[in-house]
Design a protein around this motif. Sequence first.
Motif, mmCIF file in Angstrom:
data_model
loop_
_atom_site.group_PDB
_atom_site.id
_atom_site.type_symbol
_atom_site.label_atom_id
_atom_site.label_comp_id
_atom_site.label_asym_id
_atom_site.label_seq_id
_atom_site.Cartn_x
_atom_site.Cartn_y
_atom_site.Cartn_z
ATOM 1 N N ARG A 155 0.792 -1.079 0.023
ATOM 2 C CA ARG A 155 -0.084 0.196 0.230
ATOM 3 C C ARG A 155 0.812 1.251 -0.093
ATOM 4 O O ARG A 155 0.403 2.261 -0.640
ATOM 5 C CB ARG A 155 -1.037 0.033 1.132
ATOM 6 N N ARG A 156 2.124 1.173 0.697
ATOM 7 C CA ARG A 156 3.004 2.415 0.353
ATOM 8 C C ARG A 156 3.781 2.504 -0.780
ATOM 9 O O ARG A 156 4.278 3.287 -1.121
ATOM 10 C CB ARG A 156 3.909 2.006 1.537
ATOM 11 N N ARG A 157 3.348 1.478 -1.568
ATOM 12 C CA ARG A 157 4.130 1.091 -3.136
ATOM 13 C C ARG A 157 5.544 1.190 -2.702
ATOM 14 O O ARG A 157 6.303 1.594 -3.745
ATOM 15 C CB ARG A 157 3.499 2.387 -3.788
ATOM 16 N N THR A 158 6.352 0.652 -1.955
ATOM 17 C CA THR A 158 7.631 0.411 -1.634
ATOM 18 C C THR A 158 7.927 -0.685 -2.472
ATOM 19 O O THR A 158 9.185 -1.000 -2.629
ATOM 20 C CB THR A 158 7.976 0.413 -0.217
ATOM 21 N N ILE A 159 6.829 -1.621 -2.645
ATOM 22 C CA ILE A 159 7.162 -2.944 -3.489
ATOM 23 C C ILE A 159 5.808 -2.991 -4.272
ATOM 24 O O ILE A 159 4.815 -2.705 -3.730
ATOM 25 C CB ILE A 159 7.303 -4.107 -2.792
ATOM 26 N N THR A 160 5.936 -3.610 -5.528
ATOM 27 C CA THR A 160 4.683 -3.894 -6.149
ATOM 28 C C THR A 160 4.155 -5.163 -5.929
ATOM 29 O O THR A 160 4.949 -6.342 -5.626
ATOM 30 C CB THR A 160 4.926 -3.629 -7.836
ATOM 31 N N SER A 161 2.828 -5.580 -6.407
ATOM 32 C CA SER A 161 2.295 -7.093 -6.180
ATOM 33 C C SER A 161 3.341 -7.877 -7.020
ATOM 34 O O SER A 161 3.477 -9.069 -6.717
ATOM 35 C CB SER A 161 0.899 -6.920 -6.456
ATOM 36 N N ARG A 162 3.398 -7.376 -8.170
ATOM 37 C CA ARG A 162 4.528 -8.243 -9.161
ATOM 38 C C ARG A 162 5.714 -8.601 -8.627
ATOM 39 O O ARG A 162 6.157 -9.768 -8.840
ATOM 40 C CB ARG A 162 4.397 -7.524 -10.486
ATOM 41 N N GLU A 163 6.338 -7.513 -8.014
ATOM 42 C CA GLU A 163 7.861 -7.769 -7.286
ATOM 43 C C GLU A 163 7.767 -8.708 -6.154
ATOM 44 O O GLU A 163 8.661 -9.444 -6.134
ATOM 45 C CB GLU A 163 8.374 -6.230 -6.983
ATOM 46 N N LEU A 164 6.627 -8.680 -5.328
ATOM 47 C CA LEU A 164 6.427 -9.572 -4.533
ATOM 48 C C LEU A 164 6.283 -11.002 -4.918
ATOM 49 O O LEU A 164 6.744 -11.870 -4.352
ATOM 50 C CB LEU A 164 5.451 -9.050 -3.373
ATOM 51 N N LEU A 165 5.447 -10.996 -5.679
ATOM 52 C CA LEU A 165 5.083 -12.259 -6.502
ATOM 53 C C LEU A 165 6.483 -12.813 -6.868
ATOM 54 O O LEU A 165 6.733 -14.107 -6.831
ATOM 55 C CB LEU A 165 3.975 -12.225 -7.439
ATOM 56 N N GLU A 166 7.193 -12.171 -7.694
ATOM 57 C CA GLU A 166 8.456 -12.718 -8.048
ATOM 58 C C GLU A 166 9.248 -13.321 -6.965
ATOM 59 O O GLU A 166 10.121 -14.228 -7.161
ATOM 60 C CB GLU A 166 9.099 -11.793 -8.927
ATOM 61 N N GLN A 167 9.371 -12.567 -5.874
ATOM 62 C CA GLN A 167 10.231 -13.288 -4.684
ATOM 63 C C GLN A 167 9.654 -14.667 -4.258
ATOM 64 O O GLN A 167 10.288 -15.639 -4.091
ATOM 65 C CB GLN A 167 9.774 -12.107 -3.400
ATOM 66 N N ALA B 100 -0.661 -12.231 -13.923
ATOM 67 C CA ALA B 100 -1.786 -11.542 -14.389
ATOM 68 C C ALA B 100 -2.566 -10.561 -13.350
ATOM 69 O O ALA B 100 -2.818 -9.662 -13.398
ATOM 70 C CB ALA B 100 -2.706 -12.148 -15.394
ATOM 71 N N ALA B 101 -2.827 -11.339 -12.257
ATOM 72 C CA ALA B 101 -3.659 -10.778 -11.286
ATOM 73 C C ALA B 101 -2.871 -9.789 -10.297
ATOM 74 O O ALA B 101 -3.387 -8.574 -9.877
ATOM 75 C CB ALA B 101 -3.940 -11.917 -10.015
ATOM 76 N N ALA B 102 -1.445 -10.097 -10.272
ATOM 77 C CA ALA B 102 -0.441 -9.135 -9.526
ATOM 78 C C ALA B 102 -0.474 -7.619 -10.387
ATOM 79 O O ALA B 102 -0.622 -6.659 -9.749
ATOM 80 C CB ALA B 102 0.662 -9.753 -9.365
ATOM 81 N N ASP B 103 -0.184 -7.996 -11.812
ATOM 82 C CA ASP B 103 -0.239 -6.741 -12.556
ATOM 83 C C ASP B 103 -1.697 -5.964 -12.337
ATOM 84 O O ASP B 103 -1.626 -4.765 -12.580
ATOM 85 C CB ASP B 103 -0.015 -7.260 -14.006
ATOM 86 N N ALA B 104 -2.543 -6.667 -12.668
ATOM 87 C CA ALA B 104 -3.820 -5.838 -12.280
ATOM 88 C C ALA B 104 -3.994 -5.286 -11.228
ATOM 89 O O ALA B 104 -4.454 -3.867 -10.933
ATOM 90 C CB ALA B 104 -5.120 -6.822 -12.706
ATOM 91 N N ALA B 105 -3.495 -5.695 -10.167
ATOM 92 C CA ALA B 105 -3.595 -5.114 -8.851
ATOM 93 C C ALA B 105 -2.862 -3.880 -8.747
ATOM 94 O O ALA B 105 -2.956 -2.589 -8.233
ATOM 95 C CB ALA B 105 -3.011 -6.188 -7.594
ATOM 96 N N ASP B 106 -1.491 -3.779 -9.338
ATOM 97 C CA ASP B 106 -0.574 -2.890 -9.435
ATOM 98 C C ASP B 106 -1.375 -1.689 -10.458
ATOM 99 O O ASP B 106 -1.159 -0.721 -9.992
ATOM 100 C CB ASP B 106 0.634 -3.158 -9.948
ATOM 101 N N ARG B 107 -2.112 -2.108 -11.408
ATOM 102 C CA ARG B 107 -2.806 -1.097 -12.225
ATOM 103 C C ARG B 107 -3.559 -0.294 -11.803
ATOM 104 O O ARG B 107 -3.958 0.778 -11.720
ATOM 105 C CB ARG B 107 -3.131 -1.549 -13.589
ATOM 106 N N HIS B 108 -4.424 -1.071 -10.844
ATOM 107 C CA HIS B 108 -5.559 -0.335 -10.024
ATOM 108 C C HIS B 108 -4.919 0.655 -9.153
ATOM 109 O O HIS B 108 -5.654 1.645 -8.884
ATOM 110 C CB HIS B 108 -6.335 -1.525 -9.324
ATOM 111 N N LEU B 109 -3.902 0.004 -8.151
ATOM 112 C CA LEU B 109 -3.555 1.032 -7.107
ATOM 113 C C LEU B 109 -2.936 2.221 -8.071
ATOM 114 O O LEU B 109 -3.150 3.389 -7.434
ATOM 115 C CB LEU B 109 -2.437 0.199 -6.366
ATOM 116 N N ALA B 110 -2.270 2.138 -9.001
ATOM 117 C CA ALA B 110 -1.716 3.211 -9.492
ATOM 118 C C ALA B 110 -2.618 4.187 -10.046
ATOM 119 O O ALA B 110 -2.431 5.443 -10.241
ATOM 120 C CB ALA B 110 -0.856 2.789 -10.702
#
Length: 521
Positions: free
Chosen positions: A53-65, A90-100
């Motif tokens: 939520r602070r956007r210090t990491i994206t959902s996609r980046e966390l998923l890759e971890q 796909a779900a992580a990217d969609a979450a990141d787009r929505h938050l942005a």
Amino acid sequence: MILRRTLLVACTAVAAAAAMAATPAAAHSRAGGRGARADLHLAPAREQLAALRRRTITSRELLEQYLLHIAKANPALNAVVTLDAAGARAAADAADRHLAATGKPLGALHGLPLTVKDALETKGLRTTCGSPDLTAHVPERDADAVARLRAAGAVIVGKTNVPVMCQDLQTSNPLFGTTKNPYDATRTAGGSSGGPAAAVAAGLTSLDVGSDLAGSLRLPAAYCGVYALRPSGGIVPTRGHIPRPPGWLTSSDMLTLGPLARTADDLGLLLDVLAAPAPADAAAWRVELPAPRRKRLADFRVGVWRDDPYCHVDGDTRRVLDEVVRLLRSAGAGVDETARPVDLAGSDRLFQRLMYATASATATDAGFAEDVAAAEKVPADAPGGLFLHARTMRHRDWLRANEEREELRGRWAAYFATHDVLVTPATPTAAVADQTAVPVPERYITVDGERRPYFDQTAWLNLAGHVRLPAVVMPAGRTAGGLPLAVQIIGPYLDDRTVVAVAEHLAQRLPEPVRPPASAE
């Protein structure tokens, strides 16, 4: 051929995740994105959500971890058996787009990667429940609980292993093989939620949703050193859980779905998402669980039941209970070790009768007829007699047993009028040896050198199962060999937040659990 092809698909998916994790984008993720921890996937779920939520990491980046960690650690554990890397990305990217775009999260679990027990149906993602008959089963709709996860913004990474049709206290099946205990590969991870518990313990997922009828959620949590909550009966919708077979609208009246996590606080996080009326009732009903009964541990009235002749616990478990009692008293809590809400032996026998009865719903006509004929030839107190007579009981007998259950619930309610929670052993011992290669009738456990029945593993857990009470299992220590030890906290009906709160208070005073070797892979 089907088995070989199934295993190949699973292995190929994990290998693909590893390959994708080597891309430049994933390398950025491993470096921590915009200042995030490179091992954020091992942090509590709430910490991961805060970073998202602070956007210090994206959902996609966390998923890759997570995908990188799964690729490294899962082959030795065999906890994640169906991986959906493409769908998760796909779900992580969609979450990141929505938050942005909006600056607002999708829900309480926005962008959080997690896994789900392979007994829960997932739309478009294979759900086998470990059964060869369901090798190719791809549901057309989510289980109601899974739908709630997605609505809250969760990213479903994959499915975690179970015994065939969830019918064992250890986790192995012909499709995917055996899930190992993350602390000791010679020990069981428990069952039937062995895959979920091992995955949470090893950091392959932030959270998992398991199921519990006869301790299937809490036993693996105890053996794998994580937290689990069996919620109050009826507050989490169960449609879409296997068994019953795909397409059934009903479940066992003793089945609950609940969260597994690495902290007690994260249990509460996932409980808030899962607790809801079934969709058909949502137009009028709401689930609004009360706040914890007390704010300070010193104010709680705690019952403690350390041991019982019906199911003795070993020396290590007794020492853990002794330490919990010491901590409770040092915190100023009221501790009562004399009152007993019920008789353990009688409660367990009723539990078994009701469990065997509910399991008969999906028997074939021919199979049920054979059981009826066999029951007529075997006394109820003979070996196997309880199973056959309970499985084939007449409806009148079930109504009598259900009345006995309601009387038992009344005794628990009277106990909780003067006590806030009851602390008991979770299991008689730490994780027992893996016995999945041994026929069930030949299995046993050893308690302080004494050979004991295999199903004694869940006798203490069964206290809560048939009377709809919330129960938390939490790590509370370890053996000299490093295996986790656990205790159980049982609370009044619908006081789920109270048992979670007591677990949180105790966790602050108990030694911090040691992570298993697999989490460092």
